[in-house]
Each structure stands twice: as structure tokens, then as C-alpha cells.
Design an enzyme around this catalytic site. Structure first.
Site, PDB file in Angstrom:
ATOM      1  N   GLY A  71      32.282  52.512  36.879  1.00 23.90           N
ATOM      2  CA  GLY A  71      32.938  53.286  37.832  1.00 23.90           C
ATOM      3  C   GLY A  71      33.262  53.132  38.974  1.00 23.90           C
TER       4      GLY A  71
ATOM      5  N   GLY B  13      28.735  54.122  38.844  1.00 18.59           N
ATOM      6  CA  GLY B  13      27.840  52.758  38.816  1.00 18.59           C
ATOM      7  C   GLY B  13      28.601  51.557  38.982  1.00 18.59           C
ATOM      8  CG  ASN B  14      28.521  46.953  37.666  1.00 17.47           C
ATOM      9  OD1 ASN B  14      29.284  46.530  38.620  1.00 17.47           O
ATOM     10  ND2 ASN B  14      28.710  46.317  36.543  1.00 17.47           N
TER      11      ASN B  14
ATOM     12  CE  LYS C  77      25.182  47.645  25.358  1.00 19.34           C
ATOM     13  NZ  LYS C  77      26.459  47.462  25.908  1.00 19.34           N
TER      14      LYS C  77
ATOM     15  N   GLY D  77      31.055  58.919  36.951  1.00 21.48           N
ATOM     16  CA  GLY D  77      29.858  57.941  36.874  1.00 21.48           C
ATOM     17  C   GLY D  77      30.294  56.791  37.894  1.00 21.48           C
TER      18      GLY D  77
HETATM   19  P1  NAD Z   1      25.262  52.143  35.688  1.00 24.32           P
HETATM   20  O1  NAD Z   1      23.926  52.387  35.588  1.00 24.32           O
HETATM   21  O2  NAD Z   1      25.704  51.147  36.944  1.00 24.32           O
HETATM   22  O3  NAD Z   1      26.152  53.227  36.065  1.00 24.32           O
HETATM   23  C1  NAD Z   1      25.951  54.725  35.525  1.00 24.32           C
HETATM   24  C2  NAD Z   1      26.616  55.859  36.505  1.00 24.32           C
HETATM   25  O4  NAD Z   1      26.649  56.576  35.639  1.00 24.32           O
HETATM   26  C3  NAD Z   1      25.675  55.895  37.560  1.00 24.32           C
HETATM   27  O5  NAD Z   1      26.460  56.031  38.675  1.00 24.32           O
HETATM   28  C4  NAD Z   1      24.990  57.289  37.063  1.00 24.32           C
HETATM   29  O6  NAD Z   1      24.533  58.106  38.312  1.00 24.32           O
HETATM   30  C5  NAD Z   1      26.276  57.917  36.563  1.00 24.32           C
HETATM   31  N1  NAD Z   1      25.785  59.000  35.286  1.00 24.32           N
HETATM   32  C6  NAD Z   1      24.614  58.847  34.627  1.00 24.32           C
HETATM   33  N2  NAD Z   1      24.586  60.056  33.866  1.00 24.32           N
HETATM   34  C7  NAD Z   1      25.779  60.679  34.298  1.00 24.32           C
HETATM   35  C8  NAD Z   1      26.310  62.201  34.049  1.00 24.32           C
HETATM   36  N3  NAD Z   1      25.589  62.878  32.841  1.00 24.32           N
HETATM   37  N4  NAD Z   1      27.327  62.288  34.622  1.00 24.32           N
HETATM   38  C9  NAD Z   1      27.973  61.723  35.430  1.00 24.32           C
HETATM   39  N5  NAD Z   1      27.323  60.600  36.051  1.00 24.32           N
HETATM   40  C10 NAD Z   1      26.399  60.190  35.494  1.00 24.32           C
HETATM   41  O7  NAD Z   1      25.969  51.667  34.444  1.00 24.32           O
HETATM   42  P2  NAD Z   1      27.324  50.772  34.092  1.00 24.32           P
HETATM   43  O8  NAD Z   1      26.856  49.207  33.767  1.00 24.32           O
HETATM   44  O9  NAD Z   1      28.284  51.031  35.180  1.00 24.32           O
HETATM   45  O10 NAD Z   1      27.762  51.381  32.620  1.00 24.32           O
HETATM   46  C11 NAD Z   1      28.403  52.496  32.659  1.00 24.32           C
HETATM   47  C12 NAD Z   1      29.082  52.652  31.165  1.00 24.32           C
HETATM   48  O11 NAD Z   1      29.935  51.638  30.916  1.00 24.32           O
HETATM   49  C13 NAD Z   1      28.052  52.555  30.043  1.00 24.32           C
HETATM   50  O12 NAD Z   1      28.640  53.242  28.961  1.00 24.32           O
HETATM   51  C14 NAD Z   1      28.179  51.052  29.612  1.00 24.32           C
HETATM   52  O13 NAD Z   1      27.721  50.967  28.230  1.00 24.32           O
HETATM   53  C15 NAD Z   1      29.518  50.778  29.839  1.00 24.32           C
HETATM   54  N6  NAD Z   1      29.965  49.483  30.031  1.00 24.32           N
HETATM   55  C16 NAD Z   1      29.278  48.570  30.868  1.00 24.32           C
HETATM   56  C17 NAD Z   1      29.602  47.667  31.344  1.00 24.32           C
HETATM   57  C18 NAD Z   1      29.256  46.592  32.232  1.00 24.32           C
HETATM   58  O14 NAD Z   1      29.690  45.536  32.618  1.00 24.32           O
HETATM   59  N7  NAD Z   1      28.144  47.000  32.869  1.00 24.32           N
HETATM   60  C19 NAD Z   1      30.606  46.819  30.218  1.00 24.32           C
HETATM   61  C20 NAD Z   1      31.209  47.653  29.433  1.00 24.32           C
HETATM   62  C21 NAD Z   1      30.923  48.731  29.254  1.00 24.32           C
END
Ligand code: NAD
Length: 404
Positions: A213, A210-211, A98, A208
Site C-alpha cells: 500500500g 505497508g510494503n 504459502k 494499509g
Molecule cells: P505489510 O506488513 O508490509 O503491510 C501491511 C500494512 O497493513 C501495514 O501498514 C499495517 O499497519 C497495515 N494494517 C494491518 N492491519 C490493518 C488494519 N486492520 N487496518 C488498516 N491497516 C492495517 O504487508 P504487505 O506485504 O504490504 O502485504 C499487504 C497485503 O498485500 C497482504 O494481504 C499480502 O498478502 C498482500 N500481498 C503482498 C505482496 C507483497 O509483495 N508483499 C504481494 C501480493 C499480495
């Protein structure tokens, strides 16, 4: 704030009561093989950069790069260890890695983000590569970030090596289906878990969007689940009759936030966690379900799409309440699984269509769920412990075969 690395180790120690990995090997599994900490200098300012590499017994290190103001060494270490475990749970041939940069990408113009990404690649170029360590996106990094990092890395090495980075744009060798892969994998796991536990759960809250959720909320909505609440860092929206997820995400795209979407009313992120839903999917950051709020959770299933969203104290409370927690290293492993498919496609120079990617993802996730479910039944332990038992066993076997 709980130390996420200590939390990860506590869960592992608990799992080793069932995995019975000999103590000499177990001690080695708990320690990173390499910790890289460096300064990235752009024309504007300096940033702290990180990469932690965990256990290469099963293959090259693999894991994302996070840009966030709260990135620190303990967070990166925890995330790297979880990657090693996750890759073992879904049985793909990687160790854990990471990376991160402590920065606030929301305040950074694209040029600065590019300079930071190229700086990260310059510092890490000697330590990454298709057969060494393969970075990918994480929070606040995306396919464009990966394109900059790949370009800088290839400039330094003087040759093309697309398999050195995954999560690339499709035009540069990225895999079809990588963008939605984490959510798609989470859906397959949820579907199998509902079936295995004979549950007919339908209402969902996603923290959340993001990508991960955002895609999860869309997939579940399209599969006929009722998504009643979603949130971002600015707050949550709720409609007990169900939210038009596509409309709400289009609103967020336009306005930069969910708040103000006409089809729902505003609540807080804390209120979202306590809603009377069947399925709660934390998909933002770590340590959101804590000792303080775990008692208020009413969901039947917690689907951990974020990494480390539940503290060990909260986990114990949820288990006591009979809530099924599907752990991060299983629930969100779809992303790294399709990253593995991307790497495999790059190494063979041949690309698969989306149907092929989804078919293989479904098979890999279902196999992993079955193994974890069976371990859970066999030892009468929660899925988190069972997933760690499965991962520890596979990692320890590889280490023993290598004579470590
Ligand atoms: P991202 O940055 O695209 O999305 C994160 C989302 O969370 C955003 O919508 C942001 O506004 C929201 N957010 C931030 N703080 C918050 C809070 N306190 N309360 C509510 N919402 C909040 O990131 P992502 O890539 O979607 O990753 C999200 C999680 O999933 C992380 O823990 C990441 O490690 C994990 N993850 C991601 C992937 C991937 O393929 N991108 C794979 C496995 C795990």
C-alpha cells in the site's frame, strides 16, 4: 470471522460454471497437494509453522511466508490456493504455495525473528528448492527474512541456490524492482481498467500503507492521482485536498504511525472504506470489506491489493451496486511476476536493469488484464469470476496434458 479458504472455494465453484472444468479435475484443483505443519523451537519459546503447497501441474509451488498472530491453517490454505490461481492468471510457470508462522513480530527482537526464520528453513528444507517450491516475503517478512532463510537452506544443502527463494536483497541475487513490484503491477492493471471502462477516476483511498500500500500510494500520487486517505493498523488520515504521501510515509517511518501527520486529520479505518473516492485500494489484510460495510462503499473501483480483502457476501453487494472490483489474483500479481523474473535471472546468472524489469512487468500485467477483461465481456461476468475462469482453464489444461 469468515473462513478465507471456504470463501476461496465458493468463488471457484461459481467460476467453474463458466470454465466447465470436468468434475474429477475440479475436485483435485480444490485440494492442496501437501500441508506441512510443524513446531519451531527457539531458545525463547515455540511457534506453529506452516507451508501449504497447491497444484504443481504448471510448475514448482510459489508463494510468500507470513508472520502474524492470526496465521492459521485455513488462512495459509486460502493464500496458497490464491497463489496457484494468481500464477495462472498472469501465466507464469508456477503452482501455489504459502507459508506462515503464528507469532507477533512487533514484539520480537531481530535475533528472535532470525531464529524463527532459520527454524522455518530447517523444517522446510527437504520440501523447498528452485524446482520444488520457492518461498518469498509476505506480511511482516522482508528481504532480510529471505536472506536468513536462504542462508539456512544453503547451509543444509551445502550449495548455492539463489533461485530457491525470491524477494532477496539485491546483493544476494534479488531483482531490481521487486520491492515496488506488487504496487507497480497494481498500477498497470488500474491504468488498463480505467481505460477499458472509459473512466477518468482520480481520487484514491489506500487502506494499509505497508510494503504494497505504501508503494501504491506513492506511485499513484506521483502519477497525478489525488490520494485523499491512507491508513495503517493504528488508524487512518484524511485530507480531501490530497495528502502529501511522501511526507506522510516519512512521518510514519519516524514516528512508527501515520497518526499525528500534520497535513491531514485522523479518521478510522472503517471511515476510510466509506469515503466518497473514485478508487478504494484495500492493501492490508483479508476480510475487511464485509456484508456489514459493503453497502457503505462509494468508490467506483475497488482495487484489491491485499489478498482476500472482500468476503463473498460483500462481493455480491459491490457487484449489485455496479462497483468494479479488480480481484486480488489480478491486481496484486505484480509481486509474484517480478519474483518470477528474479528466479529467471538467478537461473541464468544474469541480472536485468530496472527498465527491463518494469517493461516486462508492464507487458505481463497488460496481457493478463486483457485476457480477464475479454472473458468478463464474453460471459458478462465480474472480473473476479473472469480471472478465476482464466486460471481454472490454464491449470486444468496442464493437468490434462500430464494425464492427472
Ligand atoms: P505489510 O506488513 O508490509 O503491510 C501491511 C500494512 O497493513 C501495514 O501498514 C499495517 O499497519 C497495515 N494494517 C494491518 N492491519 C490493518 C488494519 N486492520 N487496518 C488498516 N491497516 C492495517 O504487508 P504487505 O506485504 O504490504 O502485504 C499487504 C497485503 O498485500 C497482504 O494481504 C499480502 O498478502 C498482500 N500481498 C503482498 C505482496 C507483497 O509483495 N508483499 C504481494 C501480493 C499480495
Amino acid at each position: 470471522m469468515p473462513n478465507p479458504f471456504e470463501n476461496a472455494i465458493r468463488n471457484l465453484v461459481q467460476a467453474n460454471r463458466y470454465a466447465n472444468v470436468p468434475s474429477g479435475i475440479f475436485e483435485k484443483i480444490k485440494k492442496p497437494e501437501q500441508v506441512h505443519k510443524f513446531t519451531i523451537r527457539t531458545s525463547a519459546r515455540s511457534y506453529e509453522g506452516y507451508r501449504v503447497q497447491f497444484n504443481s501441474a504448471r510448475g514448482p509451488y510459489k508463494g510468500g511466508i507470513r508472520y502474524h498472530p492470526q496465521v492459521d491453517i485455513n488462512e495459509v490454505k486460502a493464500l496458497a490456493l490464491w497463489m496457484a490461481l494468481k500464477c495462472a492468471v498472469v501465466d507464469i510457470p508456477y503452482g501455489g504455495g504459502k507459508g506462515g508462522v503464528a507469532c507477533d513480530p512487533k514484539q520480537m527482537p531481530a535475533k528472535e525473528k532470525e531464529a524463527v526464520s532459520r527454524g522455518w528453513a530447517k523444517a522446510m528444507a527437504p520440501h523447498i528448492g528452485a524446482w520444488k517450491d520457492i518461498p518469498a516475503p509476505d506480511v511482516n517478512t522482508d528481504s532480510q527474512t529471505m536472506a536468513w532463510i536462504l542462508d539456512e537452506y544453503e547451509k543444509i544443502t551445502g550449495r548455492h541456490e539463489p533461485a530457491a527463494i525470491t524477494g532477496k536483497p539485491v546483493e544476494l541475487g534479488g531483482s531490481l524492482g521487486r520491492d515496488k513490484a506488487t504496487a507497480q503491477g497494481g498500477y498497470f492493471i488500474l491504468r488498463d481498467a480505467l481505460k477499458a471502462n472509459k473512466l477518468k477516476s482520480r481520487t484514491v483511498a489506500v487502506q494499509g500503507v505497508g510494503n504494497v500500500g505504501g508503494w501504491l500510494a506513492e506511485i499513484l500520487h506521483d502519477k497525478g492521482f489525488k490520494v485523499v486517505a491512507i491508513s495503517d493498523s493504528r488508524g487512518a488520515i484524511h485530507n480531501p485536498k490530497g495528502i502529501d504521501v511522501h511526507g506522510a510515509l516519512a512521518h510514519k517511518q519516524k514516528k512508527g504511525m501515520l497518526k499525528g501527520f500534520p497535513g491531514a486529520h485522523e479518521i478510522t479505518n472503517e471511515q476510510l472504506l466509506a469515503l466518497p473516492v473514485d478508487i478504494l485500494a484495500p492493501a492490508a489484510l483479508e476480510n475487511v470489506i464485509t456484508r456489514e460495510n459493503a453497502g457503505k462503499i462509494k468508490a467506483k473501483i475497488v482495487l484489491e491489493m491485499a489478498n482476500g480483502p472482500t468476503t463473498p457476501e460483500a462481493d455480491a453487494i459491490l457487484n449489485k451496486k455496479g462497483i468494479i472490483v479488480i480481484p486480488d489474483i489480478l491486481a496484486n500479481a505484480g509481486g509474484v511476476t517480478v519474483s518470477y523474473f528474479e528466479w529467471a535471472q538467478n537461473l541464468t546468472g544474469y541480472s536485468w536493469d530496472l527498465v527491463e524489469v518494469d517493461r516486462r512487468l508492464e507487458r505481463q500485467m497488460s496481457r493478463a488484464f486483457k485476457a480477464v477483461h475479454e472473458t468478463s465481456k464474453k460471459h458478462k461476468i465480474p472480473y473476479r469470476t473472469a480471472a478465476n475462469v482464466s486460471a481454472l482453464g490454464r491449470i486444468a489444461t496442464a493437468m490434462q496434458l500430464r494425464g492427472w
